[in-house]
Design an enzyme around this catalytic site. Structure first.
Site, mmCIF file in Angstrom:
data_model
loop_
_atom_site.group_PDB
_atom_site.id
_atom_site.type_symbol
_atom_site.label_atom_id
_atom_site.label_comp_id
_atom_site.label_asym_id
_atom_site.label_seq_id
_atom_site.Cartn_x
_atom_site.Cartn_y
_atom_site.Cartn_z
ATOM 1 N N SER A 190 0.824 -1.207 0.000
ATOM 2 C CA SER A 190 0.000 0.000 0.000
ATOM 3 C C SER A 190 0.863 1.263 0.000
ATOM 4 C CB SER A 190 -0.937 -0.006 1.218
ATOM 5 O OG SER A 190 -1.639 1.215 1.291
ATOM 6 N N GLU A 249 4.406 2.247 14.384
ATOM 7 C CA GLU A 249 5.587 1.409 14.149
ATOM 8 C C GLU A 249 5.449 0.538 12.913
ATOM 9 O OE1 GLU A 249 8.705 -1.623 16.309
ATOM 10 O OE2 GLU A 249 7.399 -0.383 17.553
ATOM 11 N N ASN A 308 -2.988 -0.111 19.339
ATOM 12 C CA ASN A 308 -2.914 -1.529 18.989
ATOM 13 C C ASN A 308 -4.212 -2.266 19.264
ATOM 14 O OD1 ASN A 308 -0.237 -2.374 17.882
ATOM 15 N ND2 ASN A 308 0.413 -1.124 19.598
ATOM 16 N N ARG A 336 -6.609 -1.412 16.329
ATOM 17 C CA ARG A 336 -6.189 -1.860 14.993
ATOM 18 C C ARG A 336 -6.065 -3.369 15.000
ATOM 19 N NH1 ARG A 336 -5.539 2.306 12.164
ATOM 20 N NH2 ARG A 336 -5.025 4.257 13.109
#
Length: 135
Positions: A48, A76, A110, A113
């Site tokens: 991407s 990160e 985190n 996601r």
């Protein structure tokens, strides 16, 4: 700081604007709860970024012990993807953050996601509790 100022004086670079930060000036978040980065997911992100570039800047803070160096607060996976693509810079926003805030932001990002596995989640909560006396 003026837009386009490319000095790397470290703590002078705290602002809300998006800047291009050299990857060599960035270190991972030492409080990163994610220990394993899924290869397939990272490969998709690399593809991407190769095709569209980095769509959302990463968030950094000036490293409190190393002037001119920045620690990742959030992003990160995007940072690692840019490294894999041999990019020189990455779009980033630099803002102040305490260690506690860094850990909180990393955990929040985190969990919203790609899910942390149960062990990583437990270790992150334990670190928050032990390091910052949070319950």
């Amino acid at each position: 700081m003026k837009k386009g100022d490319d000095s790397n004086r470290g703590h002078d670079k705290v602002s809300g604007e998006v800047m291009q930060i050299p990857l060599e000036k960035i270190v991972p978040n030492r409080f990163q709860p994610r220990k394993a980065f899924e290869k397939e997911s990272l490969r998709e992100l690399i593809d991407s970024i190769r095709e569209h570039g980095v769509l959302r800047p990463i968030i950094l803070r000036p490293d409190p012990q190393k002037p001119g160096i920045f620690e990742i607060i959030m992003g990160e996976r995007r940072f690692r993807s840019c490294q894999a693509l041999n990019k020189d810079t990455i779009p980033a926003v630099v803002r102040p953050a305490t260690d506690e805030e860094m850990m909180e932001y990393a955990l929040i990002e985190n969990t919203h996601r790609k899910d942390l596995n149960p062990i990583e989640r437990a270790q992150a909560y334990k670190l928050l509790a032990d390091t910052f006396n949070m319950t």
